[in-house]
Design a protein around this motif. Structure first.
Motif, PDB file in Angstrom:
ATOM      1  N   GLN A 120       0.831  -1.205   0.000  1.00 43.87           N
ATOM      2  CA  GLN A 120       0.000   0.000   0.000  1.00 43.87           C
ATOM      3  C   GLN A 120       0.863   1.251   0.000  1.00 43.87           C
ATOM      4  O   GLN A 120       0.550   2.234  -0.679  1.00 43.87           O
ATOM      5  CB  GLN A 120      -0.917  -0.008   1.222  1.00 43.87           C
ATOM      6  N   TRP A 121       1.941   1.216   0.770  1.00 43.15           N
ATOM      7  CA  TRP A 121       2.850   2.365   0.859  1.00 43.15           C
ATOM      8  C   TRP A 121       3.369   2.727  -0.526  1.00 43.15           C
ATOM      9  O   TRP A 121       3.290   3.867  -0.968  1.00 43.15           O
ATOM     10  CB  TRP A 121       4.022   2.011   1.775  1.00 43.15           C
ATOM     11  N   ARG A 122       3.891   1.748  -1.222  1.00 47.45           N
ATOM     12  CA  ARG A 122       4.451   1.988  -2.547  1.00 47.45           C
ATOM     13  C   ARG A 122       3.361   2.316  -3.559  1.00 47.45           C
ATOM     14  O   ARG A 122       3.527   3.193  -4.411  1.00 47.45           O
ATOM     15  CB  ARG A 122       5.236   0.761  -3.007  1.00 47.45           C
ATOM     16  N   SER A 123       2.248   1.613  -3.474  1.00 45.91           N
ATOM     17  CA  SER A 123       1.179   1.774  -4.460  1.00 45.91           C
ATOM     18  C   SER A 123       0.612   3.186  -4.483  1.00 45.91           C
ATOM     19  O   SER A 123       0.412   3.759  -5.564  1.00 45.91           O
ATOM     20  CB  SER A 123       0.055   0.773  -4.173  1.00 45.91           C
ATOM     21  N   THR A 124       0.354   3.775  -3.302  1.00 49.20           N
ATOM     22  CA  THR A 124      -0.223   5.124  -3.289  1.00 49.20           C
ATOM     23  C   THR A 124       0.741   6.141  -3.882  1.00 49.20           C
ATOM     24  O   THR A 124       0.330   7.035  -4.626  1.00 49.20           O
ATOM     25  CB  THR A 124      -0.589   5.551  -1.854  1.00 49.20           C
ATOM     26  N   LEU A 125       2.031   5.995  -3.581  1.00 53.66           N
ATOM     27  CA  LEU A 125       3.019   6.916  -4.138  1.00 53.66           C
ATOM     28  C   LEU A 125       3.151   6.727  -5.651  1.00 53.66           C
ATOM     29  O   LEU A 125       3.197   7.700  -6.411  1.00 53.66           O
ATOM     30  CB  LEU A 125       4.370   6.699  -3.462  1.00 53.66           C
ATOM     31  N   ASP A 126       3.192   5.462  -6.091  1.00 53.74           N
ATOM     32  CA  ASP A 126       3.334   5.180  -7.517  1.00 53.74           C
ATOM     33  C   ASP A 126       2.125   5.662  -8.310  1.00 53.74           C
ATOM     34  O   ASP A 126       2.256   6.117  -9.453  1.00 53.74           O
ATOM     35  CB  ASP A 126       3.520   3.677  -7.751  1.00 53.74           C
ATOM     36  N   THR A 127       0.949   5.546  -7.706  1.00 55.51           N
ATOM     37  CA  THR A 127      -0.285   5.891  -8.416  1.00 55.51           C
ATOM     38  C   THR A 127      -0.529   7.390  -8.491  1.00 55.51           C
ATOM     39  O   THR A 127      -0.895   7.918  -9.552  1.00 55.51           O
ATOM     40  CB  THR A 127      -1.496   5.220  -7.737  1.00 55.51           C
ATOM     41  N   TYR A 128      -0.319   8.091  -7.379  1.00 55.37           N
ATOM     42  CA  TYR A 128      -0.739   9.481  -7.316  1.00 55.37           C
ATOM     43  C   TYR A 128       0.394  10.511  -7.305  1.00 55.37           C
ATOM     44  O   TYR A 128       0.219  11.617  -7.813  1.00 55.37           O
ATOM     45  CB  TYR A 128      -1.608   9.696  -6.068  1.00 55.37           C
ATOM     46  N   ALA A 129       1.542  10.174  -6.737  1.00 53.47           N
ATOM     47  CA  ALA A 129       2.608  11.174  -6.593  1.00 53.47           C
ATOM     48  C   ALA A 129       3.664  11.110  -7.693  1.00 53.47           C
ATOM     49  O   ALA A 129       4.016  12.129  -8.284  1.00 53.47           O
ATOM     50  CB  ALA A 129       3.279  11.022  -5.226  1.00 53.47           C
ATOM     51  N   ILE A 130       4.159   9.918  -7.984  1.00 50.09           N
ATOM     52  CA  ILE A 130       5.254   9.775  -8.944  1.00 50.09           C
ATOM     53  C   ILE A 130       4.920  10.361 -10.319  1.00 50.09           C
ATOM     54  O   ILE A 130       5.764  11.051 -10.915  1.00 50.09           O
ATOM     55  CB  ILE A 130       5.686   8.299  -9.078  1.00 50.09           C
ATOM     56  N   PRO A 131       3.711  10.127 -10.858  1.00 49.44           N
ATOM     57  CA  PRO A 131       3.416  10.687 -12.188  1.00 49.44           C
ATOM     58  C   PRO A 131       3.485  12.211 -12.243  1.00 49.44           C
ATOM     59  O   PRO A 131       3.685  12.786 -13.315  1.00 49.44           O
ATOM     60  CB  PRO A 131       1.979  10.192 -12.459  1.00 49.44           C
ATOM     61  N   ILE A 132       3.319  12.876 -11.109  1.00 46.17           N
ATOM     62  CA  ILE A 132       3.285  14.340 -11.087  1.00 46.17           C
ATOM     63  C   ILE A 132       4.612  14.950 -10.648  1.00 46.17           C
ATOM     64  O   ILE A 132       5.119  15.891 -11.266  1.00 46.17           O
ATOM     65  CB  ILE A 132       2.140  14.829 -10.177  1.00 46.17           C
ATOM     66  N   ILE A 133       5.201  14.423  -9.581  1.00 45.75           N
ATOM     67  CA  ILE A 133       6.430  15.031  -9.054  1.00 45.75           C
ATOM     68  C   ILE A 133       7.612  14.071  -9.053  1.00 45.75           C
ATOM     69  O   ILE A 133       8.672  14.395  -8.524  1.00 45.75           O
ATOM     70  CB  ILE A 133       6.220  15.568  -7.620  1.00 45.75           C
ATOM     71  N   GLY A 134       7.450  12.907  -9.658  1.00 44.04           N
ATOM     72  CA  GLY A 134       8.520  11.912  -9.643  1.00 44.04           C
ATOM     73  C   GLY A 134       9.810  12.398 -10.263  1.00 44.04           C
ATOM     74  O   GLY A 134      10.896  12.022  -9.830  1.00 44.04           O
ATOM     75  N   HIS A 135       9.704  13.262 -11.282  1.00 44.86           N
ATOM     76  CA  HIS A 135      10.894  13.746 -11.982  1.00 44.86           C
ATOM     77  C   HIS A 135      11.535  14.950 -11.314  1.00 44.86           C
ATOM     78  O   HIS A 135      12.639  15.357 -11.671  1.00 44.86           O
ATOM     79  CB  HIS A 135      10.506  14.146 -13.405  1.00 44.86           C
TER      80      HIS A 135
END
Length: 404
Positions: A120-135
């Motif tokens: 769950q920890w990784r999934s929420t970040l991968d789903t909602y945060a990484i696509p926007i601020i991952g770079h």
């Protein structure tokens, strides 16, 4: 500060007005102050015939003297035909948010005992945060970025968004401690995001699990008691103890003390991450002692090949009971308010409603449910455990459940 004069440490420390303040004759060095009062060192420099800007870090982490040393070094590199900006970017490649998330998880995931929690920890970040601020480099992420991540789901998926915010905050805190960024944490709630997003408590829709109606408990228990199977026994024990399904399914024999008459659930398996003792009544002990034991399996209610029962095992029993009752012309087992078929977790609500109607002290019922409550009274009860008082309460609950 007058034009053409060098900056001073005192000036840099005290100036707060947004703008650019150049350090004369210092190879393009200037101090930039944004509208939020944050101060950044920047160097304007010619690289391969093009004027470029290189960020040198934030004040006060980078002092005036440190910034001056950097601009001289960059100027020297550019004069020799090298690209100091490209070197900086290469050095910073692994400080983008996505990379820092990986570093954080590598360092911290070992603390999570529950595999589901890790995912769950990784999934929420991968789903909602990484696509926007991952770079984005973690040192550049600000409140606006966090709001951009959270706002689309803040009202629709409030609980998920709240957890996501907390996880981003932890990642950025880790980055700060490891000197990958500095300054205030833009994902902090109090006095920060609380000023731009509505409070979760004001918008969160509480999900109530359909509960078994109190008038149906006796009928339901009798229907359950005529059935057989490991999932049925697990559901019986869950009903008697008002425990969560996961706590029941993960129950091992070494957690049970028949002589003392209690079941101790370790903190690692509790939602609140606190050890919880469950008093065992005579009926609970009799149920456990009649269970078969599978050699090589630690589980009390074991599933296929000795493993843990699936998370759908108890739910499946209740669905089948509901359908069977309807098929024979009965009303099924429905939640009195929503009209939805009751589910295993709803049995805890049935217990809570019974406790309120029966005049059971609030703190006793909350302690039995292992709820996280900050009340000083409840904390006092936790210190003593109130095991024997709770045992008597569970005997009374059992009589009501079975309509004896």
């Amino acid at each position: 500060m007058a034009a053409g004069k060098p900056l001073t440490a005192t000036f840099v420390k005290n100036i707060t007005k947004p703008g650019k303040y150049f350090d004369s004759n210092r190879y393009g060095l200037f101090l930039r102050i944004d509208k939020d009062g944050r101060k950044y060192w920047v160097q304007r420099i010619m690289i391969s015939g093009k004027r470029r800007e290189i960020g040198l870090g934030n004040f006060p982490l980078v002092t005036l003297s440190m910034a001056r040393e950097q601009v001289v070094d960059n100027k020297r590199k550019a004069h020799m035909g090298n690209d100091p900006l490209a070197e900086k970017r290469k050095a910073k490649m692994d400080t983008d948010f996505a990379s820092v998330v990986e570093k954080y998880l590598e360092a911290k995931l070992a603390e999570f005992d529950d595999e589901k929690h890790k995912k769950q920890w990784r999934s929420t970040l991968d789903t909602y945060a990484i696509p926007i601020i991952g770079h984005r480099a973690v040192e550049t992420i600000d409140v606006t970025d966090i709001v951009t991540v959270l706002k689309p789901i803040w009202e629709e998926k409030t609980e998920t968004a709240s957890r996501l915010r907390g996880r981003i905050e932890k990642v950025l805190s880790w980055a700060t401690v490891n000197e990958l960024r500095f300054g205030d944490n833009p994902a902090r709630w109090n006095g920060n995001l609380s000023e731009v997003l509505p409070k979760p408590s004001k918008i969160r829709t509480v999900k109530h699990h359909p509960a078994l109606a109190q008038k149906d408990t006796g009928r339901w228990w009798n229907d359950l008691a005529i059935r057989d199977g490991m999932s049925i026994k697990a559901l019986q024990f869950a009903a008697l103890t008002a425990s969560r399904s996961g706590e029941i399914r993960g129950m091992t024999w070494d957690e049970v003390d028949f002589e003392a008459g209690h079941w101790t659930i370790p903190a690692a398996r509790m939602k609140a991450r606190r050890q919880h003792r469950v008093p065992l009544t005579a009926s609970m002990i009799a149920l456990l002692q009649k269970l078969p034991r599978l050699e090589g399996s630690p589980y009390v209610f074991f599933g296929a090949k000795g493993g843990m029962l699936s998370d759908m095992a108890l739910s499946s029993v209740m669905r089948k009971m509901h359908k069977a009752d309807l098929d024979k012309g009965g009303a099924g087992y429905l939640d009195a308010k929503s009209g939805s078929p009751a589910v295993p977790h709803g049995l805890r609500s049935t217990f809570r409603d019974w406790a309120a109607e029966a005049g059971v002290p609030h703190e006793m019922a909350e302690l039995a449910l292992a709820h996280s409550v900050d009340s000083m009274v409840v904390r006092a009860y936790r210190r003593t455990d109130a095991l024997e008082r709770r045992r008597k309460m569970m005997v009374a609950w059992e009589k009501f459940l079975k309509k004896e």
